[in-house]
Design a protein around this motif. Structure first.
Motif, PDB file in Angstrom:
ATOM      1  N   VAL A 213      15.252   0.294  -8.470  1.00 44.72           N
ATOM      2  CA  VAL A 213      16.219   0.531  -7.397  1.00 44.72           C
ATOM      3  C   VAL A 213      17.635   0.441  -7.949  1.00 44.72           C
ATOM      4  N   CYS A 214      17.873  -0.555  -8.800  1.00 40.40           N
ATOM      5  CA  CYS A 214      19.205  -0.760  -9.365  1.00 40.40           C
ATOM      6  C   CYS A 214      19.648   0.436 -10.200  1.00 40.40           C
ATOM      7  N   VAL A 215      18.810   0.856 -11.142  1.00 41.14           N
ATOM      8  CA  VAL A 215      19.260   1.932 -12.043  1.00 41.14           C
ATOM      9  C   VAL A 215      19.148   3.305 -11.397  1.00 41.14           C
ATOM     10  N   ALA A 216      18.457   3.408 -10.269  1.00 42.74           N
ATOM     11  CA  ALA A 216      18.436   4.677  -9.547  1.00 42.74           C
ATOM     12  C   ALA A 216      19.822   5.045  -9.035  1.00 42.74           C
ATOM     13  N   THR A 217      20.733   4.085  -8.964  1.00 42.29           N
ATOM     14  CA  THR A 217      22.128   4.371  -8.630  1.00 42.29           C
ATOM     15  C   THR A 217      22.899   4.849  -9.847  1.00 42.29           C
TER      16      THR A 217
ATOM     17  N   GLY B 277       0.780  -1.227   0.000  1.00 43.06           N
ATOM     18  CA  GLY B 277       0.000   0.000   0.000  1.00 43.06           C
ATOM     19  C   GLY B 277       0.812   1.277   0.000  1.00 43.06           C
ATOM     20  N   VAL B 278       2.144   1.175   0.018  1.00 43.08           N
ATOM     21  CA  VAL B 278       2.996   2.364   0.046  1.00 43.08           C
ATOM     22  C   VAL B 278       3.209   2.878  -1.378  1.00 43.08           C
ATOM     23  N   ILE B 279       2.959   4.154  -1.632  1.00 42.28           N
ATOM     24  CA  ILE B 279       3.200   4.768  -2.936  1.00 42.28           C
ATOM     25  C   ILE B 279       4.618   5.332  -2.927  1.00 42.28           C
ATOM     26  N   VAL B 280       5.476   4.850  -3.817  1.00 43.40           N
ATOM     27  CA  VAL B 280       6.875   5.283  -3.807  1.00 43.40           C
ATOM     28  C   VAL B 280       7.279   6.007  -5.086  1.00 43.40           C
ATOM     29  N   ALA B 281       6.393   6.070  -6.078  1.00 44.95           N
ATOM     30  CA  ALA B 281       6.764   6.722  -7.333  1.00 44.95           C
ATOM     31  C   ALA B 281       5.517   7.132  -8.101  1.00 44.95           C
ATOM     32  N   GLU B 282       5.690   8.117  -8.972  1.00 42.81           N
ATOM     33  CA  GLU B 282       4.671   8.458  -9.957  1.00 42.81           C
ATOM     34  C   GLU B 282       5.087   7.847 -11.292  1.00 42.81           C
ATOM     35  N   THR B 283       4.124   7.388 -12.067  1.00 42.29           N
ATOM     36  CA  THR B 283       4.425   6.768 -13.357  1.00 42.29           C
ATOM     37  C   THR B 283       3.320   7.066 -14.354  1.00 42.29           C
TER      38      THR B 283
ATOM     39  N   GLN C  51      14.823   9.397 -16.312  1.00 43.60           N
ATOM     40  CA  GLN C  51      14.337  10.728 -16.701  1.00 43.60           C
ATOM     41  C   GLN C  51      14.099  11.643 -15.506  1.00 43.60           C
ATOM     42  N   ASN C  52      13.772  11.058 -14.368  1.00 37.52           N
ATOM     43  CA  ASN C  52      13.484  11.887 -13.186  1.00 37.52           C
ATOM     44  C   ASN C  52      14.061  11.175 -11.964  1.00 37.52           C
ATOM     45  N   ASN C  53      15.367  11.001 -11.976  1.00 40.48           N
ATOM     46  CA  ASN C  53      15.987  10.089 -11.018  1.00 40.48           C
ATOM     47  C   ASN C  53      16.236  10.716  -9.640  1.00 40.48           C
ATOM     48  N   ARG C  54      16.031   9.897  -8.645  1.00 42.43           N
ATOM     49  CA  ARG C  54      16.497  10.152  -7.284  1.00 42.43           C
ATOM     50  C   ARG C  54      16.850   8.795  -6.686  1.00 42.43           C
ATOM     51  N   LEU C  55      17.989   8.722  -6.058  1.00 38.20           N
ATOM     52  CA  LEU C  55      18.429   7.476  -5.450  1.00 38.20           C
ATOM     53  C   LEU C  55      17.359   6.942  -4.506  1.00 38.20           C
ATOM     54  N   ILE C  56      16.986   5.672  -4.678  1.00 44.23           N
ATOM     55  CA  ILE C  56      15.956   5.053  -3.832  1.00 44.23           C
ATOM     56  C   ILE C  56      16.650   4.499  -2.589  1.00 44.23           C
ATOM     57  N   ARG C  57      16.392   5.141  -1.456  1.00 41.24           N
ATOM     58  CA  ARG C  57      17.082   4.773  -0.232  1.00 41.24           C
ATOM     59  C   ARG C  57      16.106   4.913   0.941  1.00 41.24           C
ATOM     60  N   PRO C  58      15.264   3.886   1.184  1.00 38.72           N
ATOM     61  CA  PRO C  58      14.317   3.966   2.302  1.00 38.72           C
ATOM     62  C   PRO C  58      15.025   3.771   3.645  1.00 38.72           C
ATOM     63  N   ARG C  59      14.278   3.917   4.712  1.00 36.95           N
ATOM     64  CA  ARG C  59      14.797   3.693   6.050  1.00 36.95           C
ATOM     65  C   ARG C  59      14.156   2.454   6.647  1.00 36.95           C
ATOM     66  N   ALA C  60      14.772   1.936   7.704  1.00 38.85           N
ATOM     67  CA  ALA C  60      14.226   0.805   8.447  1.00 38.85           C
ATOM     68  C   ALA C  60      14.089   1.214   9.914  1.00 38.85           C
ATOM     69  N   GLU C  61      13.093   0.670  10.584  1.00 34.58           N
ATOM     70  CA  GLU C  61      12.916   0.931  12.014  1.00 34.58           C
ATOM     71  C   GLU C  61      13.690  -0.109  12.806  1.00 34.58           C
ATOM     72  N   TYR C  62      14.650   0.331  13.580  1.00 30.19           N
ATOM     73  CA  TYR C  62      15.480  -0.590  14.356  1.00 30.19           C
ATOM     74  C   TYR C  62      14.698  -1.108  15.568  1.00 30.19           C
ATOM     75  N   VAL C  63      14.679  -2.438  15.762  1.00 31.24           N
ATOM     76  CA  VAL C  63      13.944  -3.045  16.878  1.00 31.24           C
ATOM     77  C   VAL C  63      14.842  -3.977  17.694  1.00 31.24           C
TER      78      VAL C  63
END
Length: 371
Positions: free
Chosen positions: A194-198, A9-15, A346-358
């Motif tokens: 994710v790969c080509v965002a680098t 359910g998370v939206i991470v990009a427009e397409t 065409q509209n790149n930004r490095l994909i780098r999410p965060r994780a919640e440390y438990v």
């Protein structure tokens, strides 16, 4: 920080490539039903990459480019001779083959839009040939060259089987390629982005995507479906088999889909192709078994069939080796992977999410003599 397991359910990009709204799938605004019933796969590739359907001249030129680039580099053919083709899963072979195609492409690291378009054509063309060639080599047969007068779907079946291809098989296979071409941010497409965002290259993105598609929870599902149908064997054993699986809390592959509530809109097209193809070879039992299982699971669990479920019996009826089902999925989905990677560039930004440390906190390092 809130979390969503599996990014559900998370939206991470427009397409502007593919939409899934109210259980309706569309490529660049064209209904999947419309495309499945009328379009050549080449038209769909062009649509995904250019955001418009080609006219007659554009389609002819695009098809010519694809066919012209289907010949594999001699170096890759030599590599095939060194691989254990009989004992290695074709998805592992394909992953390696695509990576090697990048090694032998002089434009691999040229990142201009024009170079990426040329690489896209080569990748889409050669992935079909690679699958057909290693399939024939492991059977001790010589590779077959593409025919410039054939469509993409017919060329693949021609290179794979080496015989006159039944028009119904070409229709079914073209339809399957259209239906599998793209599916928004599925696991493998997200992996590619994710790969080509680098700012890695297209070959790296496709190689990464193939690795993701290999898993049975993604592209490997149709291979698991035909394995299940083969184990069942006869129509009257279908329901007892499924009842036992459910009692043992085992997953029934090819049923349900995370993004659809009322049903996968692609499934009905391959269901009809399965019905026609199994009847053509006098093996209706594969279709009838599938239909019984689909109806039972839908009634008992509320899960309708997805696109993988009937593609299994359709491909089986064409005489395609079962372990080629997922590579064929990759061959089709390459069109969508490339479209998404080009969009990412065409509209790149490095994909780098965060994780919640438990995990634990405030540990203090102890010398090894005190541990």
């Amino acid at each position: 920080m809130s979390t969503s397991k599996g990014l559900e359910g998370v939206i991470v990009a427009e397409t502007d490539i593919t939409s899934i709204v109210d259980d309706q799938l569309a490529y660049v605004g064209y209904s999947i039903d419309d495309l499945a019933n009328h379009a050549l796969f080449e038209e769909v590739i062009y649509l995904l990459w250019n955001k418009k359907l080609p006219n007659q001249t554009e389609l002819k030129e695009f098809t010519h480019q694809l066919t012209k680039e289907m010949t594999l580099p001699e170096e890759l053919l030599n590599h095939f001779q060194t691989m254990n083709l009989e004992k290695t899963h074709p998805m592992s072979i394909l992953r390696t083959a695509v990576s090697l195609l990048g090694v032998y492409d002089p434009e691999v690291d040229i990142m201009s839009e024009e170079a990426n378009r040329r690489k896209a054509i080569r990748i889409q063309a050669r992935i079909a040939t690679a699958i057909a060639v290693f399939s024939r080599l492991r059977q001790g047969k010589a590779p077959i060259m593409p025919n410039p007068n054939y469509s993409y779907a017919e060329n693949f079946l021609h290179m794979l089987k080496g015989e006159a291809i039944d028009p119904l098989e070409v229709e079914a296979f073209n339809k399957a390629l259209v239906l599998h071409a793209d599916h928004e941010l599925n696991a493998s497409t997200f992996t590619a982005r994710v790969c080509v965002a680098t700012l890695s290259d297209l070959y790296s993105g496709i190689t990464a995507a193939i690795g993701a598609l290999k898993g049975p929870l993604h592209g490997g599902a149709n291979e698991q479906v035909i394995r299940m149908l083969t184990e069942i064997g006869e129509v009257d054993r279908a329901i007892p088999y499924i009842e036992e699986k459910i009692a043992n809390k085992e997953k029934i592959m090819g049923m349900g889909h995370r993004v659809y509530k009322t049903g996968d809109p692609r499934a009905k097209h391959l269901k009809e192709m399965s019905r026609k193809l199994t009847a053509k070879i006098g093996q209706e039992k594969w279709y009838l078994m599938s239909e019984k299982i689909e109806n039972y699971i839908k009634e008992e669990k509320g899960l309708p069939a997805n696109v993988d479920f009937y593609s299994a019996s359709a491909y089986h009826s064409m005489g395609i080796d079962h372990d080629l089902f997922t590579p064929i999925f990759a061959m089709s989905r390459t069109s969508g992977w490339i479209a998404h990677m080009l969009e990412q560039y065409q509209n790149n930004r490095l994909i780098r999410p965060r994780a919640e440390y438990v995990g634990p906190v405030k540990h203090v390092y102890q010398p090894i003599s005190k541990r």
